[in-house]
Design a protein around this motif. Structure first.
Motif, short mmCIF file in Angstrom:
data_model
loop_
_atom_site.label_atom_id
_atom_site.label_comp_id
_atom_site.label_asym_id
_atom_site.label_seq_id
_atom_site.Cartn_x
_atom_site.Cartn_y
_atom_site.Cartn_z
N ARG A 24 0.79 -1.36 0.06
CA ARG A 24 -0.02 0.03 -0.03
C ARG A 24 0.96 1.28 -0.07
N PHE A 25 0.58 2.31 -0.75
CA PHE A 25 1.18 3.51 -0.77
C PHE A 25 0.28 4.64 -1.08
N ASP A 26 0.17 5.62 -0.21
CA ASP A 26 -0.54 6.61 -0.11
C ASP A 26 -1.92 6.05 -0.06
N GLY A 27 -2.34 5.17 0.88
CA GLY A 27 -3.82 4.65 1.09
C GLY A 27 -4.14 3.86 -0.26
N LYS A 54 12.32 -1.16 1.84
CA LYS A 54 13.17 -0.25 2.11
C LYS A 54 12.83 0.98 1.49
N LEU A 55 12.25 0.94 0.11
CA LEU A 55 11.96 2.21 -0.58
C LEU A 55 10.69 2.74 0.02
N LEU A 56 9.71 1.66 0.48
CA LEU A 56 8.45 2.30 1.01
C LEU A 56 8.70 3.04 2.55
N ALA A 57 9.82 2.54 3.11
CA ALA A 57 10.12 3.02 4.56
C ALA A 57 10.79 4.49 4.29
N ASP A 61 7.60 5.20 -3.62
CA ASP A 61 6.84 4.18 -4.43
C ASP A 61 7.65 3.39 -5.41
N PRO A 62 7.73 1.83 -4.79
CA PRO A 62 8.83 1.07 -5.47
C PRO A 62 8.28 1.22 -6.97
#
Length: 329
Positions: A24-27, A54-57, A61-62
């Protein structure tokens, strides 16, 4: 088939297997393709999952990062050494480089394009460039290899300036190529010999226009080609100045030449002979063309000056004499 942390193996009805990462990214729920099995092993899939996490952390956005990497790779494949070199050639042409200069640069680049032309310029390393230059050396063309390395450096630095490369590998090759043997050109350096040459020119019994050209050469310090192509419209006798258009100069820039009293005296005599011609030194066959590029050389050979470029010998000889006087002072 779930593995954990959002990673799972998607098995198609035709038995094809693909790694997917649910995140999930930006909901928003999203999917990231991580490769196919068994080409991408479970260990590799887990490593890619961890890199995406790690990118999400870090707040990235991967999927967006993956697209950016693909675009960068596509641009890298497009920005080959040959493409950048061709763009640079167009830049040199727009800047007004002489056709002969452009031809020489293209000739040098052609040696490299055969091996490096289709290679992404950002991926070329020093050993690969050296291998291309070694092939030139094997033909015995040591000077050409050295000049090709220098020209390649210009291409790499242009690629760096335009954001298509990060460094110039040609800089790492200093001292790696065979140093060509320097052949010094013959010239006159002794004052007595310079005086003998100038006296011989004054006594020249051939065409008067040829004698005037030989007399002006050591006074004006221009290339023989610029001298024989001189036109009367370029001279302002009242202001004692010769304005050479940029198209006639090697660097394609206008050049202003002050005229000494000796030069003005020669020009006044010459005008009485060729003043009705476009050129100061027209051809003996047609006043609509300048004298041949071999006229001055042939004249000096008649005077006993056996040189490839006798007119330039006079120029350099007088210059050497002036330097000796400056050192003596």
């Amino acid at each position: 088939m779930s593995d954990g942390g959002g990673l799972y193996l998607l098995v198609q009805p035709n038995a094809a297997k693909f790694w997917r990462l649910a995140y999930r990214f930006d909901g928003k729920q999203k999917l990231l393709a991580l490769g196919s099995y068994p080409v991408t092993s479970l260990a590799d899939a887990r490593a890619r999952r961890d890199a995406a996490k790690k990118l999400l952390a870090e707040g990235s956005d991967p999927s967006v990062e993956r697209k950016a990497e693909r675009n960068a790779a596509r641009l890298s494949r497009k920005n080959t050494f040959g493409a950048v070199a061709e763009e640079l050639m167009e830049k040199w042409k727009a800047e007004g480089d002489a056709p002969a200069t452009l031809k020489k640069k293209k000739w040098l680049l052609d040696f490299l394009n055969g091996q490096l032309g289709n290679r992404p310029i950002a991926e070329i390393r020093a050993p690969e460039l050296l291998d291309a230059l070694r092939k030139i050396e094997k033909r015995g063309r040591y000077e050409t290899a050295t000049r090709a390395r220098s020209t390649a450096g210009v291409v790499f630095r242009y690629a760096i300036a335009t954001g298509r490369a990060e460094r110039d590998p040609s800089a790492d090759l200093r001292g790696a190529l065979i140093t060509p043997t320097v052949t010094h050109r013959a010239t006159i350096v002794e004052p007595g010999q310079i005086g003998a040459l100038l006296r011989a020119i004054d006594g020249f019994e051939g065409q008067p226009t040829t004698r005037f050209a030989l007399q002006l050469a050591p006074l004006l310090f221009v290339r023989p080609g610029e001298l024989r192509m001189a036109e009367w419209t370029e001279f302002n006798i009242a202001e004692a100045e010769w304005r050479i258009p940029g198209l006639k100069m090697k660097m394609r820039r206008p050049h202003r030449m002050p005229l000494a009293p000796q030069s003005l005296a020669i020009l006044r005599e010459l005008r009485a002979i060729t003043g009705n011609s476009r050129y100061l030194f027209p051809s003996v066959r047609s006043w609509h063309r300048p004298m041949s590029d071999n006229t001055l050389n042939a004249a000096l050979r008649r005077l006993g000056q056996n040189r490839a470029d006798g007119a330039r010998a006079a120029n350099y000889g007088v210059l050497a004499l002036k330097r000796k006087r400056q050192v003596a002072r």
